[in-house]
Design a protein around this motif. Structure first.
Motif, PDB file in Angstrom:
ATOM      1  N   PRO A  66      -4.105   9.937   2.200  1.00  0.00           N
ATOM      2  CA  PRO A  66      -4.499   8.521   2.667  1.00  0.00           C
ATOM      3  C   PRO A  66      -4.822   8.226   4.406  1.00  0.00           C
ATOM      4  N   ASP A 126      -4.186  12.934  -2.673  1.00  0.00           N
ATOM      5  CA  ASP A 126      -5.129  12.592  -1.863  1.00  0.00           C
ATOM      6  C   ASP A 126      -4.708  12.150  -0.402  1.00  0.00           C
ATOM      7  N   GLU A 144       0.800  -1.307  -0.100  1.00  0.00           N
ATOM      8  CA  GLU A 144      -0.004  -0.033  -0.056  1.00  0.00           C
ATOM      9  C   GLU A 144       0.797   1.152  -0.025  1.00  0.00           C
ATOM     10  N   LEU A 172      -5.240   4.696   5.587  1.00  0.00           N
ATOM     11  CA  LEU A 172      -4.070   3.750   5.612  1.00  0.00           C
ATOM     12  C   LEU A 172      -3.325   3.957   6.764  1.00  0.00           C
TER      13      LEU A 172
END
Length: 121
Positions: free
Chosen positions: A100, A98, A80, A103
């Motif tokens: 995250p 963007d 990721e 995450l």
């Protein structure tokens, strides 16, 4: 960011550039939720969470936010994180991409659980 030495996380946040402040505040709030037993501290002149040792650090820079959750966390999330600039235990989240948050939240939860498991033995 100023080159001064910060004594508190609040003092650090007072120096965060406006363009990074919202993301930094969101990270701060999220980390407190994910790791409720952890204490906010300044370590290496950046905000960190400590629970039986440092869990993670995060910092605002001109073009990115640095997130440092130790190598084991980064290894676990390597797929990721592959689209970001990373180091052994660091990742840069650029301001022009963007944000995250999910995450970051999962990485923080992983690191916190790792420490809880270590402490409970």
């Amino acid at each position: 960011m100023d080159k001064k030495k910060f004594k508190t996380v609040d003092a650090y946040f007072q120096s965060v550039p406006k363009h990074a402040l919202e993301r930094m505040e969101i990270i701060r709030k999220t980390l407190k939720e994910v790791a409720p037993l952890a204490e906010e501290v300044i370590s290496y002149n950046m905000p960190a969470l400590r629970y039986h040792g440092i869990l993670m650090y995060y910092a605002a820079y001109e073009k990115h936010i640095g997130f440092y959750a130790v190598p084991s966390t980064h290894k676990n999330f390597s797929k990721e994180l592959s689209s970001y600039k990373t180091g052994k235990g660091s990742v840069q989240f650029p301001h022009d991409q963007d944000f995250p948050l999910e995450l970051i939240k999962r990485m923080a939860a992983f690191r916190y659980q790792e420490k809880l498991d270590e402490v409970s033995g």
